[in-house]
Design a protein around this motif. Structure first.
Motif, PDB file in Angstrom:
ATOM      1  N   ARG A  74      -0.109  33.702  20.965  1.00 52.92           N
ATOM      2  CA  ARG A  74       0.228  32.529  20.157  1.00 52.92           C
ATOM      3  C   ARG A  74       1.674  32.124  20.387  1.00 52.92           C
ATOM      4  NH1 ARG A  74       0.976  34.424  14.002  1.00 52.92           N
ATOM      5  NH2 ARG A  74       2.611  35.947  14.363  1.00 52.92           N
ATOM      6  N   ALA A  75       1.938  30.848  20.222  1.00 50.70           N
ATOM      7  CA  ALA A  75       3.294  30.324  20.363  1.00 50.70           C
ATOM      8  C   ALA A  75       3.861  29.888  19.014  1.00 50.70           C
ATOM      9  CB  ALA A  75       3.302  29.147  21.336  1.00 50.70           C
ATOM     10  N   HIS A  76       3.034  29.909  17.977  1.00 45.60           N
ATOM     11  CA  HIS A  76       3.457  29.464  16.652  1.00 45.60           C
ATOM     12  C   HIS A  76       2.928  30.422  15.599  1.00 45.60           C
ATOM     13  CE1 HIS A  76       4.757  25.781  18.572  1.00 45.60           C
ATOM     14  NE2 HIS A  76       3.569  25.712  19.149  1.00 45.60           N
ATOM     15  N   ALA A  77       3.706  30.604  14.542  1.00 44.66           N
ATOM     16  CA  ALA A  77       3.380  31.574  13.503  1.00 44.66           C
ATOM     17  C   ALA A  77       2.070  31.279  12.779  1.00 44.66           C
ATOM     18  CB  ALA A  77       4.520  31.656  12.489  1.00 44.66           C
ATOM     19  N   ASP A  78       1.648  30.041  12.776  1.00 39.86           N
ATOM     20  CA  ASP A  78       0.429  29.696  12.035  1.00 39.86           C
ATOM     21  C   ASP A  78      -0.855  29.919  12.850  1.00 39.86           C
ATOM     22  OD1 ASP A  78       0.893  27.604  13.802  1.00 39.86           O
ATOM     23  OD2 ASP A  78       0.259  26.051  12.390  1.00 39.86           O
ATOM     24  N   ARG A  79      -0.734  30.436  14.036  1.00 41.65           N
ATOM     25  CA  ARG A  79      -1.893  30.687  14.896  1.00 41.65           C
ATOM     26  C   ARG A  79      -2.375  32.129  14.711  1.00 41.65           C
ATOM     27  NH1 ARG A  79      -4.360  26.550  16.316  1.00 41.65           N
ATOM     28  NH2 ARG A  79      -5.234  27.793  17.991  1.00 41.65           N
TER      29      ARG A  79
END
Length: 157
Positions: A74-79
């Motif tokens: 993932r590249a973003h915390a919400d993934r």
């Protein structure tokens, strides 16, 4: 037709035979574009030889983990992390089942960080074992990616 798993194994062997080390070769086999391969191969260098000859995890295994992260990470915390974690867990479990260990010194029977270990590595031609670890790690990582890739991701959506 060559399966992606077979292709990953062949690519890893070719990279290793061309002079790259374990982690670098596995990463080369698993990533897509040449630009990505160059970037991630450089990032993988410190993981080679059991994390820079410190008796850490096998570089081939580390390269597989980097490759899995590249595809499923993932590249973003919400993934979510479930696919990447599941694939890494599969890789580590299968690698250990096949080879009996995950750390470089246990796999090779020598400490690459010592002069004695370096001599043993050369004398016993342990690079052949490293080539085997490299090919198998690429194969296992490719299979783990395929198992954990979401159907929408697999179709390119």
């Amino acid at each position: 037709m060559e399966r992606p798993i077979d292709s990953a194994q062949s690519k890893a062997e070719a990279a290793f035979d061309g002079g790259l080390y374990c982690a670098e070769s596995v990463v080369r086999a698993l990533v897509g574009t040449a630009e990505e391969a160059d970037l991630l191969t450089r990032a993988a260098t410190g993981f080679c030889s059991g994390v820079a000859r410190t008796c850490g995890p096998c570089g081939a295994l580390s390269g597989g983990i980097i490759g899995i992260g590249h595809v499923l990470g993932r590249a973003h915390a919400d993934r979510p992390v479930a696919a990447a974690y599941g694939a890494v867990q599969d890789l580590v479990e299968e690698f250990e089942r096949i080879f009996g260990a995950r750390d470089c010194d246990r796999l090779l029977g020598c400490n690459l960080g010592s002069a004695e270990g370096q001599a043993m590595f050369r004398e016993r031609q342990l690079h052949r074992r490293c080539r085997e670890f490299t090919a198998r790690a690429a194969e296992l990582a490719s299979a783990a990616i395929a198992r954990h890739l979401q159907p929408a991701e697999a179709s390119g959506r």
